[in-house]
Write a protein that holds these residues in place. Structure first.
Motif, PDB file in Angstrom:
ATOM      1  N   ALA A 165       8.860  -8.979   2.038  1.00  0.00           N
ATOM      2  CA  ALA A 165       9.819  -7.979   2.921  1.00  0.00           C
ATOM      3  C   ALA A 165       9.296  -6.863   3.846  1.00  0.00           C
ATOM      4  CB  ALA A 165      10.883  -7.767   2.152  1.00  0.00           C
ATOM      5  N   LYS A 166       8.254  -6.777   3.175  1.00  0.00           N
ATOM      6  CA  LYS A 166       7.733  -5.456   3.797  1.00  0.00           C
ATOM      7  C   LYS A 166       6.818  -5.956   4.859  1.00  0.00           C
ATOM      8  CE  LYS A 166       8.884  -2.178   0.336  1.00  0.00           C
ATOM      9  NZ  LYS A 166       8.589  -0.722  -0.658  1.00  0.00           N
ATOM     10  N   LEU A 219       0.561  -1.375   0.266  1.00  0.00           N
ATOM     11  CA  LEU A 219      -0.147  -0.036  -0.162  1.00  0.00           C
ATOM     12  C   LEU A 219       0.880   0.964   0.102  1.00  0.00           C
ATOM     13  CD1 LEU A 219      -2.507  -1.195   2.540  1.00  0.00           C
ATOM     14  CD2 LEU A 219      -2.466  -0.940   0.092  1.00  0.00           C
ATOM     15  N   ALA A 264       9.513   2.326  11.384  1.00  0.00           N
ATOM     16  CA  ALA A 264       9.536   0.612  12.355  1.00  0.00           C
ATOM     17  C   ALA A 264      10.005   1.497  12.990  1.00  0.00           C
ATOM     18  CB  ALA A 264      10.112   0.131  11.624  1.00  0.00           C
ATOM     19  N   LEU A 307       8.166 -18.845  16.866  1.00  0.00           N
ATOM     20  CA  LEU A 307       8.381 -19.185  15.441  1.00  0.00           C
ATOM     21  C   LEU A 307       7.144 -18.698  14.495  1.00  0.00           C
ATOM     22  CD1 LEU A 307      10.382 -22.186  16.239  1.00  0.00           C
ATOM     23  CD2 LEU A 307      11.156 -20.656  14.010  1.00  0.00           C
ATOM     24  N   PRO A 364       3.581   3.954   8.330  1.00  0.00           N
ATOM     25  CA  PRO A 364       4.664   3.736   9.692  1.00  0.00           C
ATOM     26  C   PRO A 364       6.023   3.654   9.224  1.00  0.00           C
ATOM     27  CG  PRO A 364       3.217   1.859   9.804  1.00  0.00           C
ATOM     28  CD  PRO A 364       3.118   2.720   8.389  1.00  0.00           C
ATOM     29  N   GLY A 377      11.494  -1.113  15.270  1.00  0.00           N
ATOM     30  CA  GLY A 377      12.634  -1.548  14.842  1.00  0.00           C
ATOM     31  C   GLY A 377      12.678  -2.168  13.678  1.00  0.00           C
ATOM     32  N   ARG A 378      14.057  -3.118  13.599  1.00  0.00           N
ATOM     33  CA  ARG A 378      14.187  -4.108  12.547  1.00  0.00           C
ATOM     34  C   ARG A 378      14.893  -5.471  12.886  1.00  0.00           C
ATOM     35  NH1 ARG A 378      10.943  -4.788   7.735  1.00  0.00           N
ATOM     36  NH2 ARG A 378      11.873  -5.673   6.529  1.00  0.00           N
ATOM     37  N   ALA A 379      13.956  -6.325  12.554  1.00  0.00           N
ATOM     38  CA  ALA A 379      14.729  -7.106  12.689  1.00  0.00           C
ATOM     39  C   ALA A 379      15.764  -7.939  12.247  1.00  0.00           C
ATOM     40  CB  ALA A 379      13.247  -8.956  12.218  1.00  0.00           C
ATOM     41  N   GLN A 380      16.625  -8.195  12.653  1.00  0.00           N
ATOM     42  CA  GLN A 380      18.229  -9.065  12.077  1.00  0.00           C
ATOM     43  C   GLN A 380      17.581  -9.808  10.541  1.00  0.00           C
ATOM     44  OE1 GLN A 380      20.379  -9.914  14.599  1.00  0.00           O
ATOM     45  NE2 GLN A 380      21.984 -11.158  13.747  1.00  0.00           N
ATOM     46  N   MET A 381      17.777  -9.565   9.597  1.00  0.00           N
ATOM     47  CA  MET A 381      17.469 -10.174   8.410  1.00  0.00           C
ATOM     48  C   MET A 381      18.903 -11.213   8.078  1.00  0.00           C
ATOM     49  SD  MET A 381      14.357  -9.433   8.456  1.00  0.00           S
ATOM     50  CE  MET A 381      13.748  -9.644   6.963  1.00  0.00           C
ATOM     51  N   LEU A 382      17.917 -13.039   8.176  1.00  0.00           N
ATOM     52  CA  LEU A 382      19.554 -13.710   8.011  1.00  0.00           C
ATOM     53  C   LEU A 382      19.017 -13.958   6.125  1.00  0.00           C
ATOM     54  CD1 LEU A 382      18.146 -16.416  10.219  1.00  0.00           C
ATOM     55  CD2 LEU A 382      19.849 -14.452  10.783  1.00  0.00           C
ATOM     56  N   GLY A 404      -1.915  -2.061  10.197  1.00  0.00           N
ATOM     57  CA  GLY A 404      -1.489  -2.025  10.864  1.00  0.00           C
ATOM     58  C   GLY A 404      -0.197  -1.174   9.794  1.00  0.00           C
ATOM     59  N   LYS A 405      -0.463  -1.315   8.264  1.00  0.00           N
ATOM     60  CA  LYS A 405      -0.096  -0.816   7.087  1.00  0.00           C
ATOM     61  C   LYS A 405       0.278   0.849   6.749  1.00  0.00           C
ATOM     62  CE  LYS A 405       1.080  -4.835   4.120  1.00  0.00           C
ATOM     63  NZ  LYS A 405       1.496  -5.443   3.393  1.00  0.00           N
ATOM     64  N   PHE A 427       8.632  -8.453  11.079  1.00  0.00           N
ATOM     65  CA  PHE A 427       9.904  -7.669  10.557  1.00  0.00           C
ATOM     66  C   PHE A 427       9.805  -6.691  11.183  1.00  0.00           C
ATOM     67  CE2 PHE A 427       9.480 -10.368   6.815  1.00  0.00           C
ATOM     68  CZ  PHE A 427       9.870 -11.377   7.265  1.00  0.00           C
ATOM     69  N   ASP A 428       8.965  -5.799  12.357  1.00  0.00           N
ATOM     70  CA  ASP A 428       9.375  -4.404  12.594  1.00  0.00           C
ATOM     71  C   ASP A 428       9.862  -4.942  13.938  1.00  0.00           C
ATOM     72  OD1 ASP A 428       9.369  -3.028  10.368  1.00  0.00           O
ATOM     73  OD2 ASP A 428       7.143  -2.161  10.363  1.00  0.00           O
ATOM     74  N   GLY A 429       8.931  -6.245  14.109  1.00  0.00           N
ATOM     75  CA  GLY A 429       8.712  -6.285  15.027  1.00  0.00           C
ATOM     76  C   GLY A 429       9.857  -7.891  15.678  1.00  0.00           C
ATOM     77  N   ALA A 430      10.024  -8.287  15.305  1.00  0.00           N
ATOM     78  CA  ALA A 430      10.873  -9.340  15.622  1.00  0.00           C
ATOM     79  C   ALA A 430      11.622  -9.553  15.654  1.00  0.00           C
ATOM     80  CB  ALA A 430      10.150 -10.547  14.141  1.00  0.00           C
ATOM     81  N   HIS A 431      12.838 -10.123  16.046  1.00  0.00           N
ATOM     82  CA  HIS A 431      13.625 -10.006  16.733  1.00  0.00           C
ATOM     83  C   HIS A 431      14.783 -11.028  15.338  1.00  0.00           C
ATOM     84  CE1 HIS A 431      12.008 -10.144  20.747  1.00  0.00           C
ATOM     85  NE2 HIS A 431      12.861  -9.866  20.692  1.00  0.00           N
ATOM     86  N   TYR A 432      13.612 -11.408  14.758  1.00  0.00           N
ATOM     87  CA  TYR A 432      14.895 -12.154  13.644  1.00  0.00           C
ATOM     88  C   TYR A 432      14.388 -12.241  12.417  1.00  0.00           C
ATOM     89  CZ  TYR A 432      18.157 -13.111  16.873  1.00  0.00           C
ATOM     90  OH  TYR A 432      19.722 -13.038  17.345  1.00  0.00           O
ATOM     91  N   GLY A 433      14.120 -11.873  10.955  1.00  0.00           N
ATOM     92  CA  GLY A 433      13.840 -12.674   9.612  1.00  0.00           C
ATOM     93  C   GLY A 433      13.861 -13.178   8.879  1.00  0.00           C
ATOM     94  N   VAL A 434      13.216 -13.597   8.118  1.00  0.00           N
ATOM     95  CA  VAL A 434      13.485 -14.997   6.781  1.00  0.00           C
ATOM     96  C   VAL A 434      12.924 -13.981   5.963  1.00  0.00           C
ATOM     97  CG1 VAL A 434      13.795 -16.387   5.671  1.00  0.00           C
ATOM     98  CG2 VAL A 434      14.601 -16.230   8.145  1.00  0.00           C
ATOM     99  N   VAL A 435      13.273 -13.526   4.633  1.00  0.00           N
ATOM    100  CA  VAL A 435      12.202 -13.225   3.585  1.00  0.00           C
ATOM    101  C   VAL A 435      12.055 -14.727   2.593  1.00  0.00           C
ATOM    102  CG1 VAL A 435      11.532 -12.229   1.516  1.00  0.00           C
ATOM    103  CG2 VAL A 435      12.598 -11.004   3.744  1.00  0.00           C
ATOM    104  N   ILE A 451      11.020 -15.018  15.908  1.00  0.00           N
ATOM    105  CA  ILE A 451      11.339 -15.046  14.560  1.00  0.00           C
ATOM    106  C   ILE A 451      10.331 -15.646  13.133  1.00  0.00           C
ATOM    107  CG2 ILE A 451      13.388 -17.096  13.369  1.00  0.00           C
ATOM    108  CD1 ILE A 451      14.463 -17.646  15.753  1.00  0.00           C
TER     109      ILE A 451
END
Lengths: 258, 323
Positions: free
Chosen positions: B291-292, A17, A230, B264, A228, A232-237, B138-139, B296-304, B285
Motif C-alpha cells: 500500500a505504500k 523504510l 506524496a 496498467l 517524501p 498526489g495520491r492515486a484514487q484507490m479502488l 525514492g522511498k 501510488f503517489d503518481g498513479a491516477h488509480y490504485g489497487v492494493v 492504473i
C-alpha cells in the motif's frame, strides 16, 4: 583472468523504510538487508567470463548484516574465494566504502595487472556520495566505465557494452586492468539451490582481511532524512478482487480503450 | 567575476538533452538567490553550434576539441578537472543520466569537492545551498547542506522543469584553451536498440509487469490481458534482467519512454528509474501488494492487491464486456 567482484548490501526496499529518531538515519529495527541488485549481476558477469576464458573469481565484501550468506552463495555459484573486510558497511558512505576496497587492493601482494578486471555493481540505491565503482577506479587510478551490460575479453583489453537510454547502447574498448560498473550481466543471475549454499558453508571458508578504517566514515553531513510527502495520491479502488476487476473494466471502457 | 554555477551541457549524437535545460532552469533559480552567474560548458567540435540554444546561461564556454565528441563520461573527466581548477565554480551541475554516469564521483575524487547524487531539489538558504536527494528507490529523501556552498551535483532527470531553462537570447560564447587528455576508454560504435516484435512506444494501452509478477510463467497472464485490450506487454528492469521479456520491452531510464493512453502497472513499485519512462502516460492504473509503494503517489488509480490474482479476473471482465 583475475576477476574481482565487489558486493555491497543495501536496505531491502520491499520492506517499509522508516527514519530513526535522530532524523538522520534509517530506523534499524525493521531494516532488512539484501545484496545490491547490480552487484548480483556483477557476480554473474564474472562467472560467465571465468567460464569463457578461465581464471579466478574473488568476491569481496565489507561487513554487513546477511553478508556471510551472500558470500557463501557466491562460493556456491562458482566463486573461488570470498573475502570479508571487517569494516561496518552500514556506517560508511560510498566514498569510505570505496576507500576500504581500495586499501584491500593496495595490500595485495601484486598490483592489478593486464589480466585483472574489477567488477562492482554499477550503482546502488544509497549512493548519495557517488558510486563505489567510479570512486574506486579513481582511487586505484584505473580506467572506468559504468552502466555496463556486456563484457567480451580481447588481448589485454575488454570490449564493453554500455547502456545509454531508449535502448541505445555503445560499444567501447577498455584497457586492462580496469574497473567496470556492471548494470546487468549478459545472462540472468544463476540460481543456486539452498543445499549447495549449505554445502559451501561446511566446506569453504570466508577469508578475513583487515584494512585501516576509512576516515571520515562519511563525506556529506546530512541535515535531515525524511519520507517524501506524496505530491498526489492515486484514487484507490477497494473491495473484493472480483469487484475491483469489474470496476477496472468499466474504467477502461470509459477511457475508450476497449 | 564571482564564482559561477557551471552547468555541463549534456548531449548525445549532437543534440542537447532535456536534462540540459532542466539543469539550466535549476541554475537560474539558484543564480537569483545566490547572486552568481550561470555558465554552460559545451564539450566537442559542435559545441559552438549548440550555444544558440543555451540562452538561459549568462555565458557559454566551449571546448571544441573533437576528442570530446565521443559519448560517455570518460573523455569529459580530464577536461572538466582542468576547467574546475582554472575557474573554481561554486557549483557544478551534471546530468544524473547514463551519459554522464560516474562523472561527478570521479571529479569529486580528483578535486576534493563534495559530490551530491540523485538531487531532486535545490534551494538557497541565506548564502548556503541545501540540496534534496532521493534515496532507496525514492522511498526516502535527504537534505544536505554543502560546506562553503560549493560542490558537484548530479541532477535527477525530470526533477526540474525544462521550460525554465529555455530562453531565446544568444549568450556570449568563450572558447576555452583546454585540451582533452588521451582517453583510456575508447568509443567504437553505437549499438541501436534491438527491433522487437512490437514497438511499445506506439501502443495505446500498455500492460506493464514488475517484480510482483513473481515468475516467468505469470507473464502469460499479462500477455492475455494485453491481447484482449489490443495493447502490448512491457516491463520494469527486474523482469527484463531475469530474461522473462526481451530488452525491447523495457520501460525506464535505460529503456524506452512511453506515453500510452492507459498504462496498467502490475507489481511495479514505481522506483524512480521506472517512473522516468512512463510518467507521461495519460492514465496510470497501478496494482501492488504494498500500500505504500511509491507508484501510488503518481498513479491516477490504485489497487492494493495481488497482480497475479487480478490479471486473469480483469481479462475475463473485459472479454465479457466486449462480448
Amino acid at each position: 583472468m583475475k576477476l574481482y567482484v565487489l558486493l555491497k548490501m543495501v536496505p531491502d526496499t520491499v520492506e517499509e523504510l522508516n527514519v530513526a529518531g535522530d532524523n538522520l538515519s534509517l530506523d534499524a529495527e525493521y531494516l532488512r538487508f539484501k545484496l545490491n541488485d547490480p552487484d548480483e549481476h556483477a557476480l554473474e558477469q564474472a562467472l560467465l567470463l571465468k567460464e569463457k576464458c578461465g581464471g579466478t573469481v574473488t568476491a569481496v565484501a565489507l561487513d554487513a548484516p546477511e553478508v556471510d550468506d551472500v558470500l557463501f552463495t557466491a562460493l556456491a555459484k562458482g566463486a573461488d574465494r570470498a573475502v570479508k573486510i571487517p569494516a561496518d558497511q552500514a556506517a560508511l558512505g560510498t566514498v569510505a566504502t570505496a576507500q576500504a576496497f581500495a586499501a584491500w587492493f593496495a595490500a595485495l601482494p601484486a598490483a592489478p595487472g593486464a589480466d585483472t578486471l574489477i567488477l562492482p555493481g554499477s550503482q546502488a540505491i544509497d549512493d548519495l556520495e557517488g558510486e563505489v565503482a567510479a570512486c574506486l577506479a579513481e582511487l586505484l587510478h584505473l580506467p572506468f566505465l559504468g552502466v555496463v551490460c556486456g563484457v567480451a575479453p580481447a588481448a589485454g583489453k575488454v570490449t564493453v557494452l554500455k547502456e545509454f537510454s531508449g535502448g541505445l547502447r555503445g560499444r567501447f574498448e577498455v584497457p586492462l586492468p580496469a574497473v567496470l560498473g556492471i548494470q546487468s550481466a549478459e545472462k540472468p543471475p544463476r540460481y543456486v539451490p539452498v543445499a549447495k549454499v549449505r554445502a559451501a558453508m561446511k566446506s569453504a571458508k570466508i577469508e578475513t582481511a583487515t584494512v585501516a578504517p576509512p576516515d571520515p566514515p562519511r563525506v556529506l553531513a546530512l541535515q535531515r532524512m525524511y519520507k517524501p510527502e506524496a505530491a498526489g495520491r492515486a484514487q484507490m479502488l477497494e473491495g473484493a478482487p472480483e469487484e475491483i476487476a469489474t470496476r477496472l473494466a468499466a474504467l477502461l471502457a470509459e477511457r475508450g480503450v476497449l | 567575476m564571482s564564482a559561477t554555477i557551471l552547468v555541463l551541457v549534456e548531449q548525445l549524437r549532437g543534440a542537447a538533452a532535456d536534462i540540459t535545460f532542466e539543469m539550466l532552469g535549476a541554475a537560474r533559480k539558484l543564480s537569483a538567490a545566490l547572486q552568481r552567474p550561470v555558465e554552460a560548458v559545451v564539450l566537442g567540435a559542435q559545441g559552438a553550434a549548440l550555444a544558440g540554444q543555451l540562452g538561459a546561461a549568462d555565458r557559454v564556454l566551449v571546448v571544441d576539441d573533437p576528442a570530446l565528441d565521443q559519448p560517455g563520461a570518460d573523455a569529459a573527466v580530464g577536461v572538466l578537472q582542468q576547467i574546475l581548477a582554472q575557474r573554481t565554480p561554486a557549483l557544478v551541475l551534471l546530468g544524473g543520466t547514463n551519459v554522464s554516469f560516474g562523472l561527478g564521483t570521479r571529479l569529486a575524487a580528483r578535486t576534493g569537492l563534495p559530490f551530491v547524487n540523485f538531487c531532486k531539489g535545490a534551494r538557497a538558504d541565506g548564502g548556503a545551498v541545501v540540496l534534496t536527494s532521493q534515496l532507496f528507490g525514492g522511498k526516502i529523501l535527504t537534505d544536505v547542506q554543502l560546506p562553503d556552498a560549493r560542490g558537484i551535483v548530479s541532477v535527477y532527470p525530470g526533477a526540474f522543469p525544462a521550460d525554465a531553462g529555455r530562453r531565446p537570447q544568444a549568450p556570449p560564447v568563450e572558447k576555452l584553451a583546454v585540451s582533452a587528455p588521451a582517453a583510456q576508454v575508447v568509443f567504437r560504435e553505437f549499438v541501436e536498440p534491438e527491433a522487437g516484435d512490437v514497438d511499445i512506444t506506439k501502443q495505446t494501452v500498455l500492460v506493464a509487469v514488475g517484480r510482483g509478477i513473481q515468475s516467468a510463467d505469470n507473464v502469460e497472464l499479462a500477455e492475455e490481458l494485453a491481447k484482449t485490450l489490443g495493447g502490448a506487454v512491457c516491463a520494469s528492469r527486474p523482469v527484463i534482467d531475469q530474461g522473462w521479456l526481451p530488452l525491447s520491452r523495457q520501460v525506464g531510464k535505460s529503456g524506452m519512454s512511453v506515453k500510452p493512453r492507459v498504462y496498467l502497472a502490475f507489481g511495479i513499485s514505481g522506483a524512480p528509474e521506472h517512473w522516468d519512462g512512463m510518467q507521461n502516460s495519460e492514465c496510470i492504473i497501478a496494482v501492488n501488494t504494498d500500500a505504500k509503494a511509491p507508484i501510488f503517489d503518481g498513479a491516477h488509480y490504485g489497487v492494493v492487491g495481488d497482480a497475479v490474482e487480478l490479471l486473469p479476473l480483469l481479462t475475463e471482465k473485459i472479454q465479457a464486456k466486449k462480448g
